[in-house]
Design an enzyme around this catalytic site. Structure first.
Site: not given
Length: 480
Positions: A26-28, A30
């Site tokens: 995951h990112c910030a 998504r």
């Protein structure tokens, strides 16, 4: 049961089950899935999950927008499924299995430039500020600048060039380091290689462009010109890849107990030699050719056509990832002509996507069925105006289609006006409304008009398309 247990079960069902997941990170905002069979993903079912605010596929990854609570959602997903935790780099590597050759090349290019973009943005802001205090004659009846009348501002202007020079003149160091980092080779060798391309021993690239005569290394039987490659992109990239290629190959055949001595020497020394004899001159010519073609296209009699096509197609390029190629072109233009007339159109495209989202927000302002959508649309619009378009494009504009087209048209018109009026940026900057700070100060007025076009046209066209049912799907449930 966790907070998102039911949503996780629905998401897994829509994505083709746990067995279809190769990796997930995951990112910030998504979740980044790499799927064994992307065709099994049921987008409609996935986007009907309460916690999901949109989805899209990029760089071989199926990305699901969750929002600011994505880390909690991800932790519960890992806990409940037993899937091994992965990093974004793991997902990128795994995701390449779903890409063709061209897409893989673009993915590699993006990973090279991503780590150095923040420095370039800072450099652009510094150049813009230096122009304000050192170039605009705003005092004493328009005859003097701030630096002419104030020793403080003169000193500030001089000091800030320390940072600007470090970023732009020594850009090859950042590129060769980034390539070594990306390829998993020795990063300090990448840095040393970059330094050999910009050493004070060499004639500055800007001096060469002015017709200066460089010194030579005289080996008796041949001579090599001592030419520097300050601010040059292509020579640094070619040299960086050769260094990594040699290090990886040599490390495979050299015994480990002598590798620390042998590998760095036989990787670095030949690369520096080849860089100055072959790669540097060839790379310089390639870079100059690319920048000359782009600049000639934008300043020719049909520059408006080039601008309209680029402005119209830039957002679709973002979807494919091909937009990362423009970084190298912008940097080459900055080196050759002291600025870039390509980047302002990128900033305008970002603004246009945000304006289209604002149009959707306006249409749905009194629609109670769209309350959950506002949790995506409002932050997405703000993000666009600050230079990040993915949440807006994938979460809203592509979902409806017609606002995406409205933004493309607005971006094209704004780009035409920008190019027609000769707008130039000092460098790459923050790609939304703050982008004006990267524009050369003499063009602030015309760029401001371009920004108004990028704001007004997409917003108005979004409303027009909605009211006239142009590309509007039956299940869109708009208030128009």
């Amino acid at each position: 049961m966790g907070k998102y247990s039911n949503d996780i079960l629905e998401l897994l069902k829509g994505i083709g089950g746990k067995e279809n997941i190769v990796t997930v990170s995951h990112c910030a905002t998504r979740l980044r899935f790499v799927l064994a069979d992307p065709k099994q993903a049921n987008v409609k079912a996935i986007e009907s999950v309460k916690s999901v605010k949109g989805s899209f596929t990029q760089a071989g990854q199926f990305q699901v927008i969750i929002g600011n609570d994505v880390s909690t959602f991800y932790n519960e997903l890992i806990k409940e499924t037993g899937i091994k935790e992965s990093t974004k780099d793991d997902a990128k590597k795994a995701g390449r299995q779903n890409l063709n050759f061209l897409q893989r090349m673009i993915s590699h290019l993006a990973e090279i430039f991503a780590p150095i973009i923040p420095a370039i943005v800072v450099g652009g802001l510094i150049l813009g500020f230096r122009n304000v205090i050192g170039e605009i004659k705003m005092l004493e009846d328009g005859t003097k600048t701030l630096t002419d009348v104030s020793q403080f501002w003169a000193g500030t202007n001089h000091f800030l060039w320390l940072i600007g020079e470090a970023i732009f003149h020594f850009l090859p160091v950042g590129i060769t380091w980034s390539i070594a980092r990306k390829m998993g080779t020795t990063q300090i060798l990448g840095i040393v290689l970059g330094l050999t391309l910009v050493s004070p021993q060499l004639m500055n690239a800007y001096g060469m462009a002015g017709g200066g005569e460089p010194g030579v290394w005289d080996f008796g039987f041949t001579q090599i010109q001592m030419i520097g490659y300050q601010a040059q992109v292509i020579p640094a990239m070619l040299a960086g890849f050769i260094l990594c290629f040699l290090e990886i190959r040599i490390r495979k055949i050299v015994p480990e107990y002598i590798s620390m001595i042998v590998v760095p020497f036989f990787a670095l020394v030949p690369t520096v030699l080849v860089a100055h004899v072959v790669l540097g001159p060839i790379g310089w010519q390639i870079g100059s050719f690319i920048s000359d073609v782009v600049y000639a296209g934008l300043t020719s009699a049909v520059g408006w056509l080039f601008a309209s096509i680029f402005g119209f197609l830039y957002a679709p390029l973002v979807i494919t990832g091909l937009h990362h190629m423009t970084n190298a072109i912008d940097l080459q233009l900055m080196s050759d002509i002291g600025g870039t007339n390509l980047w302002p159109m990128i900033a305008l495209s970002n603004i246009a996507q945000g304006a289209a989202v604002v149009g959707i927000i306006f249409l749905n302002r009194n629609n109670p069925s769209k309350e959950e959508e506002k949790q995506v649309s409002i932050p997405a619009a703000i993000s666009c105006f600050l230079g990040v378009t993915e949440p807006a494009m994938f979460g809203i504009n592509l979902k409806y289609v017609f606002p995406f087209l409205a933004a493309m048209i607005g971006s094209a018109l704004a780009g035409v006006f920008s190019v027609a009026t000769g707008v130039m940026a000092n460098s790459i900057g923050v790609g939304g409304l703050p982008g004006i700070l990267a524009i050369q100060t003499g063009h602030w007025g015309t760029f401001a008009i371009s920004m108004l076009i990028a704001l007004g046209v997409p917003f108005a066209l979004t409303l027009v398309f909605a009211n006239r049912k142009i590309l509007v799907k039956k299940d869109d449930q708009l208030s128009a």
